[in-house]
Design a protein around this motif. Structure first.
Motif, PDB file in Angstrom:
ATOM      1  N   LYS A   1       0.789  -1.202   0.181  1.00  0.00           N
ATOM      2  CA  LYS A   1       0.057   0.083   0.010  1.00  0.00           C
ATOM      3  C   LYS A   1       0.760   1.284   0.069  1.00  0.00           C
ATOM      4  CE  LYS A   1      -4.222  -2.050   2.293  1.00  0.00           C
ATOM      5  NZ  LYS A   1      -5.014  -2.132   3.552  1.00  0.00           N
ATOM      6  N   THR A   2       2.093   1.096   0.516  1.00  0.00           N
ATOM      7  CA  THR A   2       2.744   2.344   0.817  1.00  0.00           C
ATOM      8  C   THR A   2       3.803   2.417  -0.605  1.00  0.00           C
ATOM      9  OG1 THR A   2       4.724   0.718   1.455  1.00  0.00           O
ATOM     10  CG2 THR A   2       3.130   2.063   3.267  1.00  0.00           C
ATOM     11  N   SER A   3       3.645   1.867  -1.669  1.00  0.00           N
ATOM     12  CA  SER A   3       4.402   1.842  -3.111  1.00  0.00           C
ATOM     13  C   SER A   3       3.332   2.744  -3.838  1.00  0.00           C
ATOM     14  CB  SER A   3       4.649   0.630  -3.572  1.00  0.00           C
ATOM     15  OG  SER A   3       5.135   0.543  -4.707  1.00  0.00           O
ATOM     16  N   PRO A   4       4.289   3.483  -4.785  1.00  0.00           N
ATOM     17  CA  PRO A   4       3.566   4.200  -5.551  1.00  0.00           C
ATOM     18  C   PRO A   4       3.053   3.576  -6.631  1.00  0.00           C
ATOM     19  CG  PRO A   4       5.988   5.186  -5.307  1.00  0.00           C
ATOM     20  CD  PRO A   4       5.796   3.831  -4.488  1.00  0.00           C
ATOM     21  N   LEU A   5       3.345   2.271  -6.926  1.00  0.00           N
ATOM     22  CA  LEU A   5       2.841   1.337  -8.123  1.00  0.00           C
ATOM     23  C   LEU A   5       1.441   1.074  -7.697  1.00  0.00           C
ATOM     24  CD1 LEU A   5       5.933  -0.931  -8.774  1.00  0.00           C
ATOM     25  CD2 LEU A   5       5.107   1.089 -10.318  1.00  0.00           C
ATOM     26  N   ARG A   6       1.027   1.041  -6.368  1.00  0.00           N
ATOM     27  CA  ARG A   6      -0.155   0.623  -5.991  1.00  0.00           C
ATOM     28  C   ARG A   6      -1.404   1.434  -6.662  1.00  0.00           C
ATOM     29  NH1 ARG A   6      -1.966  -3.882  -2.966  1.00  0.00           N
ATOM     30  NH2 ARG A   6      -3.923  -3.473  -1.955  1.00  0.00           N
ATOM     31  N   SER A   7      -1.033   2.627  -7.012  1.00  0.00           N
ATOM     32  CA  SER A   7      -1.966   3.647  -7.811  1.00  0.00           C
ATOM     33  C   SER A   7      -2.405   3.495  -9.089  1.00  0.00           C
ATOM     34  CB  SER A   7      -1.459   5.063  -7.492  1.00  0.00           C
ATOM     35  OG  SER A   7      -0.546   5.235  -7.910  1.00  0.00           O
ATOM     36  N   VAL A   8      -1.160   2.505  -9.874  1.00  0.00           N
ATOM     37  CA  VAL A   8      -1.116   2.249 -11.020  1.00  0.00           C
ATOM     38  C   VAL A   8      -2.165   1.254 -11.464  1.00  0.00           C
ATOM     39  CG1 VAL A   8       0.151   1.519 -13.074  1.00  0.00           C
ATOM     40  CG2 VAL A   8       1.235   2.744 -11.393  1.00  0.00           C
ATOM     41  N   SER A   9      -3.121   1.688 -12.608  1.00  0.00           N
ATOM     42  CA  SER A   9      -4.133   0.644 -12.905  1.00  0.00           C
ATOM     43  C   SER A   9      -3.526  -0.195 -13.922  1.00  0.00           C
ATOM     44  CB  SER A   9      -5.190   1.728 -13.781  1.00  0.00           C
ATOM     45  OG  SER A   9      -6.228   0.756 -14.161  1.00  0.00           O
ATOM     46  N   PRO A  10      -3.986  -1.668 -13.383  1.00  0.00           N
ATOM     47  CA  PRO A  10      -3.611  -2.842 -14.234  1.00  0.00           C
ATOM     48  C   PRO A  10      -4.056  -2.700 -15.698  1.00  0.00           C
ATOM     49  CG  PRO A  10      -3.854  -3.462 -12.001  1.00  0.00           C
ATOM     50  CD  PRO A  10      -4.335  -2.014 -12.137  1.00  0.00           C
ATOM     51  N   ILE A  11      -5.433  -2.398 -15.550  1.00  0.00           N
ATOM     52  CA  ILE A  11      -6.129  -2.250 -16.881  1.00  0.00           C
ATOM     53  C   ILE A  11      -5.247  -1.247 -17.994  1.00  0.00           C
ATOM     54  CG2 ILE A  11      -8.335  -1.743 -18.046  1.00  0.00           C
ATOM     55  CD1 ILE A  11      -9.726  -2.743 -15.305  1.00  0.00           C
ATOM     56  N   LEU A  12      -4.975  -0.125 -17.498  1.00  0.00           N
ATOM     57  CA  LEU A  12      -4.273   0.942 -18.362  1.00  0.00           C
ATOM     58  C   LEU A  12      -3.143   0.079 -18.747  1.00  0.00           C
ATOM     59  CD1 LEU A  12      -4.003   3.498 -19.133  1.00  0.00           C
ATOM     60  CD2 LEU A  12      -2.772   4.244 -17.075  1.00  0.00           C
ATOM     61  N   VAL A  13      -2.202  -0.723 -18.054  1.00  0.00           N
ATOM     62  CA  VAL A  13      -1.221  -1.218 -18.470  1.00  0.00           C
ATOM     63  C   VAL A  13      -1.442  -2.323 -19.560  1.00  0.00           C
ATOM     64  CG1 VAL A  13       0.906  -2.543 -17.659  1.00  0.00           C
ATOM     65  CG2 VAL A  13       0.086  -0.636 -16.174  1.00  0.00           C
ATOM     66  N   ALA A  14      -2.414  -3.126 -19.261  1.00  0.00           N
ATOM     67  CA  ALA A  14      -2.958  -3.927 -20.197  1.00  0.00           C
ATOM     68  C   ALA A  14      -3.253  -3.357 -21.499  1.00  0.00           C
ATOM     69  CB  ALA A  14      -4.087  -4.870 -19.472  1.00  0.00           C
ATOM     70  N   GLN A  15      -3.802  -2.382 -21.409  1.00  0.00           N
ATOM     71  CA  GLN A  15      -4.282  -1.798 -22.662  1.00  0.00           C
ATOM     72  C   GLN A  15      -3.126  -1.222 -23.391  1.00  0.00           C
ATOM     73  OE1 GLN A  15      -7.189   1.326 -21.361  1.00  0.00           O
ATOM     74  NE2 GLN A  15      -8.821  -0.077 -21.516  1.00  0.00           N
ATOM     75  N   TYR A  16      -2.035  -0.645 -22.732  1.00  0.00           N
ATOM     76  CA  TYR A  16      -1.091  -0.273 -23.529  1.00  0.00           C
ATOM     77  C   TYR A  16      -0.012  -1.271 -24.198  1.00  0.00           C
ATOM     78  CZ  TYR A  16       3.028   2.850 -24.151  1.00  0.00           C
ATOM     79  OH  TYR A  16       4.116   3.320 -24.640  1.00  0.00           O
TER      80      TYR A  16
END
Length: 276
Positions: free
Chosen positions: A258-273
């Protein structure tokens, strides 16, 4: 400026560039130990240009440890220069094949010597340990530390893969300019296939690209935003490599604390890209 306009040769010994060798040995390399950071930076740039003049890559191979040492122990400006130089060496020269050849020749020589005469008290390992001994503390840019530590690093930094590991380390450096230079260099090496596009490296670049820490790092994001589409379109195998890198990246995002900045990244956004 002399180095910038000098004639490139296939080998430093059979070109006019051979006249630079004494100057490099007597005036350039000793300046790498100067307490003046500007002098060290100018000396490292001169050495990099000199190595690039030698089309055989012999000089780059010989002085490689000094650039690695600068990456590890000097200020940010010199670290950036050293990273760029290492990337240029990998782009231009076949360092790995030369080192493998030298290693085989060295092993062959030692084998013949051992068969001819056995001298346990003066084994190759003992003499090698004595020769590659280093003095000085990390970050100490004294002459003995830079040169001896640099030579000592030669045992460790002996292949492009190990230099790539150094670049991989710097793409998450606290300094954003170092992250940019390392990411751009790694992308160039992958795109030109000077380095094998492994899923691990691609996963790391994907995560760095989407990491909120780099949201304002325009240089890094611009480089990678150009790299990923160009890389995928250049080869069907590249597209497969990117697809293979997606699942490990997704796993990292989902498992991020939860403390990692990567926690806020949307997996769906990454998948689409990645899968677009």
């Amino acid at each position: 400026e002399v180095f910038r306009h000098a004639k490139h040769g296939n080998n430093i010994s059979d070109s006019r560039n051979a006249m630079f060798l004494p100057a490099v040995q007597q005036a350039v390399i000793p300046r790498l130990a100067s307490p003046d950071s500007r002098l060290r930076q100018d000396a490292l740039e001169c050495l990099a240009l000199f190595c690039l003049l030698d089309g055989s890559g012999e000089q780059a191979q010989r002085h490689l440890p000094l650039f690695v040492q600068a990456c590890r122990n000097d200020n940010n400006d010199i670290q950036r220069l050293a990273i760029k130089s290492l990337v240029d060496f990998l782009l231009i020269f076949e360092l790995e094949s030369k080192q493998k050849k030298e290693s085989l020749e060295s092993d062959s020589t030692l084998s013949v010597s051992d068969e001819a005469e056995v001298q346990p008290e003066e084994s190759p390992d003992d003499s090698s340990d004595e020769f590659f001994s280093a003095t000085g503390s990390p970050g100490d840019m004294s002459k003995s530390n830079v040169l001896s530590d640099g030579i000592n690093q030669f045992k460790l930094v002996s292949s492009p893969e190990q230099i790539v590991a150094l670049l991989d380390e710097y793409i998450t450096n606290v300094d954003e300019t170092l992250r940019s230079v390392a990411a751009k260099g790694l992308a160039r090496l992958l795109f030109t296939r000077r380095v094998a596009p492994t899923p691990k490296l691609l996963t790391r670049l994907v995560l760095v690209y989407f990491d909120p820490v780099n949201e304002d790092n325009d240089a890094l994001r611009q480089s990678l935003s150009v790299f990923f589409p160009a890389f995928a379109l250049s080869s069907p195998q590249h597209r497969i490599s990117l697809e293979t890198a997606f699942l490990p990246a997704l796993r990292v995002l989902l498992d991020a604390p939860k403390t990692s900045p990567l926690r806020s990244v949307s997996p769906i956004l990454v998948a689409q890209y990645v899968l677009h």
